[in-house]
Write a protein that holds these residues in place. Structure first.
Motif, PDB file in Angstrom:
ATOM      1  N   ASN A   1       0.830  -1.308   0.418  1.00 18.57           N
ATOM      2  CA  ASN A   1       0.000  -0.002  -0.232  1.00 18.57           C
ATOM      3  C   ASN A   1       0.853   1.322  -0.140  1.00 18.57           C
ATOM      4  O   ASN A   1       0.475   2.492  -0.778  1.00 18.57           O
ATOM      5  CB  ASN A   1      -1.102   0.088   1.383  1.00 18.57           C
ATOM      6  CG  ASN A   1      -2.408  -1.156   0.798  1.00 18.57           C
ATOM      7  OD1 ASN A   1      -2.243  -1.544  -0.186  1.00 18.57           O
ATOM      8  ND2 ASN A   1      -2.959  -1.468   2.243  1.00 18.57           N
TER       9      ASN A   1
ATOM     10  N   ALA B   1       2.621   1.537  -3.408  1.00 21.80           N
ATOM     11  CA  ALA B   1       1.757   2.241  -4.454  1.00 21.80           C
ATOM     12  C   ALA B   1       1.230   3.382  -3.891  1.00 21.80           C
ATOM     13  O   ALA B   1       1.347   4.338  -5.351  1.00 21.80           O
ATOM     14  CB  ALA B   1       0.583   1.481  -4.351  1.00 21.80           C
TER      15      ALA B   1
ATOM     16  N   GLY C   1      -2.132   3.457  -8.450  1.00 19.78           N
ATOM     17  CA  GLY C   1      -3.264   2.058  -7.251  1.00 19.78           C
ATOM     18  C   GLY C   1      -2.920   1.693  -6.679  1.00 19.78           C
ATOM     19  O   GLY C   1      -1.941   0.875  -7.304  1.00 19.78           O
ATOM     20  N   VAL C   2      -3.069   0.732  -5.683  1.00 21.08           N
ATOM     21  CA  VAL C   2      -3.009  -0.766  -5.382  1.00 21.08           C
ATOM     22  C   VAL C   2      -3.169  -1.711  -6.041  1.00 21.08           C
ATOM     23  O   VAL C   2      -2.020  -2.611  -5.830  1.00 21.08           O
ATOM     24  CB  VAL C   2      -3.669  -0.355  -3.624  1.00 21.08           C
ATOM     25  CG1 VAL C   2      -3.304  -1.777  -2.841  1.00 21.08           C
ATOM     26  CG2 VAL C   2      -2.664   0.322  -2.653  1.00 21.08           C
ATOM     27  N   GLY C   3      -4.437  -1.411  -6.376  1.00 19.00           N
ATOM     28  CA  GLY C   3      -4.852  -2.841  -7.530  1.00 19.00           C
ATOM     29  C   GLY C   3      -3.704  -2.850  -9.141  1.00 19.00           C
ATOM     30  O   GLY C   3      -3.401  -3.918  -8.533  1.00 19.00           O
ATOM     31  N   THR C   4      -2.771  -1.959  -9.061  1.00 16.00           N
ATOM     32  CA  THR C   4      -1.595  -1.783  -9.768  1.00 16.00           C
ATOM     33  C   THR C   4      -0.788  -2.450  -9.843  1.00 16.00           C
ATOM     34  O   THR C   4       0.026  -3.402 -10.191  1.00 16.00           O
ATOM     35  CB  THR C   4      -1.364  -0.375 -10.299  1.00 16.00           C
ATOM     36  OG1 THR C   4      -2.333   0.125 -10.904  1.00 16.00           O
ATOM     37  CG2 THR C   4      -0.214   0.002 -11.179  1.00 16.00           C
TER      38      THR C   4
ATOM     39  N   TYR D   1      -0.810  -4.695  -6.409  1.00 16.31           N
ATOM     40  CA  TYR D   1      -1.532  -6.423  -6.943  1.00 16.31           C
ATOM     41  C   TYR D   1      -1.036  -7.002  -7.901  1.00 16.31           C
ATOM     42  O   TYR D   1      -0.794  -8.182  -7.766  1.00 16.31           O
ATOM     43  CB  TYR D   1      -2.290  -6.304  -6.201  1.00 16.31           C
ATOM     44  CG  TYR D   1      -2.248  -6.305  -4.354  1.00 16.31           C
ATOM     45  CD1 TYR D   1      -1.435  -7.210  -3.644  1.00 16.31           C
ATOM     46  CD2 TYR D   1      -2.417  -4.563  -3.927  1.00 16.31           C
ATOM     47  CE1 TYR D   1      -1.640  -6.641  -2.483  1.00 16.31           C
ATOM     48  CE2 TYR D   1      -2.038  -4.615  -2.142  1.00 16.31           C
ATOM     49  CZ  TYR D   1      -1.819  -5.795  -1.289  1.00 16.31           C
ATOM     50  OH  TYR D   1      -0.791  -5.815  -0.654  1.00 16.31           O
ATOM     51  N   ARG D   2      -1.490  -6.346  -9.444  1.00 16.78           N
ATOM     52  CA  ARG D   2      -1.737  -6.845 -10.363  1.00 16.78           C
ATOM     53  C   ARG D   2       0.327  -7.018 -11.017  1.00 16.78           C
ATOM     54  O   ARG D   2       0.148  -7.944 -11.254  1.00 16.78           O
ATOM     55  CB  ARG D   2      -2.096  -5.576 -11.256  1.00 16.78           C
ATOM     56  CG  ARG D   2      -3.294  -6.281 -12.357  1.00 16.78           C
ATOM     57  CD  ARG D   2      -4.054  -5.414 -13.475  1.00 16.78           C
ATOM     58  NE  ARG D   2      -3.493  -3.803 -12.948  1.00 16.78           N
ATOM     59  CZ  ARG D   2      -4.410  -3.365 -12.725  1.00 16.78           C
ATOM     60  NH1 ARG D   2      -5.328  -3.044 -11.308  1.00 16.78           N
ATOM     61  NH2 ARG D   2      -3.601  -1.452 -12.383  1.00 16.78           N
ATOM     62  N   HIS D   3       0.721  -6.269 -10.386  1.00 18.29           N
ATOM     63  CA  HIS D   3       2.275  -6.930 -10.762  1.00 18.29           C
ATOM     64  C   HIS D   3       2.791  -7.945  -9.893  1.00 18.29           C
ATOM     65  O   HIS D   3       3.664  -8.315  -9.811  1.00 18.29           O
ATOM     66  CB  HIS D   3       3.361  -5.199 -10.795  1.00 18.29           C
ATOM     67  CG  HIS D   3       2.641  -4.797 -12.255  1.00 18.29           C
ATOM     68  ND1 HIS D   3       2.986  -5.220 -13.132  1.00 18.29           N
ATOM     69  CD2 HIS D   3       1.921  -3.671 -12.083  1.00 18.29           C
ATOM     70  CE1 HIS D   3       2.823  -3.724 -14.571  1.00 18.29           C
ATOM     71  NE2 HIS D   3       1.842  -2.841 -13.872  1.00 18.29           N
TER      72      HIS D   3
ATOM     73  N   PRO E   1       1.650  -9.605  -6.152  1.00 17.85           N
ATOM     74  CA  PRO E   1       0.264 -10.047  -6.390  1.00 17.85           C
ATOM     75  C   PRO E   1       0.867 -10.220  -4.602  1.00 17.85           C
ATOM     76  O   PRO E   1      -0.208 -10.315  -3.209  1.00 17.85           O
ATOM     77  CB  PRO E   1      -0.245 -10.985  -5.853  1.00 17.85           C
ATOM     78  CG  PRO E   1       1.356 -12.531  -7.395  1.00 17.85           C
ATOM     79  CD  PRO E   1       2.190 -10.947  -7.469  1.00 17.85           C
TER      80      PRO E   1
END
Length: 190
Positions: A40, A43, A49-52, A54-56, A58
């Motif tokens: 977090n 990011a 974004g945090v999702g970005t 985690y996409r790269h 996990p």
């Protein structure tokens, strides 16, 4: 679908920039002494974004693997050089010292070497390449009678991880002593 950590698929230009920025921020955090690498926080500092993140990556280990790829490549190169050395036993000692120095310098790199499961394909590929080089080196050392026939490349990596842990829990002054003990322990019984 965006590839995960260590996958070699071609990224879109914006995704590649985001991944590079995440790695840059993570390296800067480590250099500043922040070993937590909270995804977090990475990011936020990377401006994504945090999702970005985690996409790269996990999880934290996936990020650490990506950060360790260059060191792992250096270790593979050193193992290949040791395997082609004129004196395989000297090559083995040099390789073990090289690896131990890097593990002591970078505990996250040591964690990548110690890990039984890899998050990314790149890490798995590099470890397989490392094991092939160390296997060739061990075969050369076996011809001199200095290594047990039952010792495999994975055994050497695990034993070296144990030595790194022992040195970290004691003092750096024992590094050479522990390396000598490891090499003596690899010898066939009398």
């Amino acid at each position: 679908m965006t590839p995960g950590a260590g996958q070699e698929k071609e990224l879109r230009a914006d995704a590649a920039r985001n991944r590079a920025r995440i790695l840059q921020v993570a390296r800067a955090r480590l250099a500043a002494g922040d070993n937590s690498l909270q995804l977090n926080a990475v990011a936020r500092l990377a401006g994504v974004g945090v999702g970005t993140v985690y996409r790269h990556f996990p999880n934290r280990h996936a990020l650490v693997e990506a950060l360790s790829a260059e060191r792992l490549r250096e270790l593979v190169d050193e193992a290949q050089a040791a395997a082609s050395a004129d004196d395989p036993l000297t090559g083995l000692r040099r390789l073990l010292g090289f690896a131990l120095d890097r593990m002591l310098d970078d505990p996250d790199f040591a964690a990548v070497l110690e890990s039984a499961g890899d998050t990314g394909a790149q890490t798995s590929d590099l470890k397989a390449e490392l094991d092939r080089a160390v296997t060739g080196l061990l075969n050369g050392v076996r011809l001199t009678g200095a290594v047990r026939s039952s010792v495999e490349a994975d055994d050497v990596r695990r034993l070296l991880c144990g030595v790194a842990h022992a040195v970290r829990s004691g003092s750096g002054e024992v590094k050479d002593l522990y390396l000598d003990v490891l090499l003596q322990g690899l010898r066939p019984p009398r």
